[in-house]
Scaffold this motif. Sequence first.
Motif, PDB file in Angstrom:
ATOM      1  N   GLU A  19       0.754  -1.234   0.106  1.00 38.09           N
ATOM      2  CA  GLU A  19      -0.035   0.064   0.126  1.00 38.09           C
ATOM      3  C   GLU A  19       0.885   1.190  -0.019  1.00 38.09           C
ATOM      4  O   GLU A  19       0.535   2.106  -0.982  1.00 38.09           O
ATOM      5  N   ALA A  20       1.981   1.413   1.038  1.00 38.25           N
ATOM      6  CA  ALA A  20       2.523   2.490   0.899  1.00 38.25           C
ATOM      7  C   ALA A  20       3.395   2.991  -0.509  1.00 38.25           C
ATOM      8  O   ALA A  20       3.492   4.001  -1.007  1.00 38.25           O
ATOM      9  N   GLU A  21       3.798   1.640  -1.090  1.00 39.14           N
ATOM     10  CA  GLU A  21       4.394   1.997  -2.386  1.00 39.14           C
ATOM     11  C   GLU A  21       3.739   2.429  -3.297  1.00 39.14           C
ATOM     12  O   GLU A  21       3.705   3.344  -4.078  1.00 39.14           O
ATOM     13  N   TYR A  22       2.440   1.903  -3.327  1.00 41.06           N
ATOM     14  CA  TYR A  22       1.421   2.315  -4.415  1.00 41.06           C
ATOM     15  C   TYR A  22       0.934   3.519  -4.101  1.00 41.06           C
ATOM     16  O   TYR A  22       0.892   4.482  -5.228  1.00 41.06           O
ATOM     17  N   ARG A  23       0.794   4.174  -2.915  1.00 48.45           N
ATOM     18  CA  ARG A  23       0.085   5.501  -2.681  1.00 48.45           C
ATOM     19  C   ARG A  23       1.325   6.539  -3.197  1.00 48.45           C
ATOM     20  O   ARG A  23       1.071   7.430  -3.631  1.00 48.45           O
ATOM     21  N   ALA A  24       2.499   6.220  -2.911  1.00 45.77           N
ATOM     22  CA  ALA A  24       3.637   6.969  -3.315  1.00 45.77           C
ATOM     23  C   ALA A  24       4.052   6.772  -4.789  1.00 45.77           C
ATOM     24  O   ALA A  24       4.934   7.756  -5.467  1.00 45.77           O
ATOM     25  N   SER A  25       3.214   6.107  -5.646  1.00 39.65           N
ATOM     26  CA  SER A  25       3.541   5.648  -6.982  1.00 39.65           C
ATOM     27  C   SER A  25       3.201   6.939  -7.970  1.00 39.65           C
ATOM     28  O   SER A  25       3.918   6.984  -9.170  1.00 39.65           O
TER      29      SER A  25
END
Length: 212
Positions: free
Chosen positions: A74-80
Motif C-alpha cells: 500500500e505505501a509504495e502504491y500510494r507513493a507511485s
Amino acid sequence: MPKFQSVPAPVETLWGSPQQSEQILPGVWEVHTTSHGGIVLSDERQAAMPAALRLAEPFYEEDVDWCLALVAFEAEYRASGRRCAALLADNARSSLRAWHPDRFAAFTGEAVPETASPVLQRRAAYTALIGEFVVTSASGDWADWVPNGKVGVVARRVTGVDALGFARYADGETIQGLVDKDAYNSSAINGFDAIGAVRIDGDAPATKEVAL
C-alpha cells in the motif's frame, strides 16, 4: 522500502492468456483476459507478501482478491504517483475488511465487526443453521410442479461453514418443499423451517404433503 525488480508481462494466468497487461508497480501486473483478470505478482513480490495476505499462488483475481496485493504494498502504491492511487488504495483496504475479514484482522490487528463484512454476516447466518435444512435452489410457479402463489424449494442439511461463510452440506440429504411466495426471500439465506416451507414428496404431485 525494498526495491523490487520489473519483470516481463505474464504470458499465461489462471484466467487464460492476458489481452491487456499493465505493470502498476515493479513486479506487480494488472492483467485482463477474455474471461477474467486480476493482479499477477512476480516471484519476488509473492515471496514478500505478508503471510496474512499471501495466497498459495501469485494470482489475485479482480473480484475480491486483488485487494490483498494492493494492501500488502500500500505505501509504495500510494507513493507511485499513479492517477487515483490514494482512492484505489482506500478501496483496497475497505474491500479487504469486507471480503477477507480474518486476513484483515490478522494483518492490522483490528477486529472487524459483523455488520461491516458480508462474509461475517453469511458465516453467522449459516452457523446458526448448522444441523438444519437450508434452501439451496428454488423454482417459481412457472415450474410445472409448483402451484400458483408458491415457490418450490430444494433444501440440504448444513453441517458446517467455511472461512468465507459458505455452507458445507451433508451428502445425500436433500428434501423438497413448497412455501408461500411472500415468505421466500431470494436475496437471503432461507432456513427451510424458518420460512414455513411444507415438505413434499419429490416424486409426487406438488400438492401432496409428506408427513415429517
